[in-house]
Design an enzyme around this catalytic site. Structure first.
Site, short mmCIF file in Angstrom:
data_model
loop_
_atom_site.label_atom_id
_atom_site.label_comp_id
_atom_site.label_asym_id
_atom_site.label_seq_id
_atom_site.Cartn_x
_atom_site.Cartn_y
_atom_site.Cartn_z
N ALA A 1 -13.00 31.91 8.85
CA ALA A 1 -14.12 32.70 8.33
C ALA A 1 -14.70 32.10 7.06
CB ALA A 1 -13.64 34.12 8.06
N ALA B 1 -9.20 17.65 7.99
CA ALA B 1 -10.12 18.71 7.57
C ALA B 1 -9.75 19.29 6.21
CB ALA B 1 -10.15 19.82 8.62
N GLY B 2 -8.47 19.56 6.00
CA GLY B 2 -8.04 20.12 4.72
C GLY B 2 -8.25 19.16 3.57
N ASP B 3 -7.91 17.90 3.80
CA ASP B 3 -8.11 16.89 2.76
C ASP B 3 -9.60 16.72 2.45
OD1 ASP B 3 -5.39 16.38 2.58
OD2 ASP B 3 -5.46 14.70 3.98
#
Length: 87
Positions: free
Chosen positions: A2, A28-30
């Protein structure tokens, strides 16, 4: 996802993200972290830095592998206009 919650002196804000069909979520997180930190170091507010993090992560997951082609990142300049509008 979200989006991300940002807590500032003004309260908690949900910073929504666009829904993207991922090709590969590696990195993606990095990518989000890199966009967020780059934004904060450039003087963006926390909320606008999160928006930049979302954009960088979105462009990363649109390609195979954790490192998208350089031309896939494109111009993120419009975010630079968002400095200092919130804490």
């Amino acid at each position: 996802a979200a989006g991300a919650c940002v807590s500032t002196t003004g309260g908690v804000t949900l910073v929504a993200t666009d829904v993207i069909a991922p090709v590969d979520t590696s990195g993606a997180g990095d990518a989000f972290d890199a966009g967020y930190l780059a934004g904060r170091l450039a003087g963006l507010s926390a909320i606008h830095a999160v928006r930049l993090g979302h954009r960088v992560a979105g462009r990363t997951i649109a390609h195979r592998g954790a490192i998208p082609p350089r031309d896939a990142i494109g111009d993120l300049a419009p975010v630079r206009q968002d400095r200092g509008e919130d804490a």
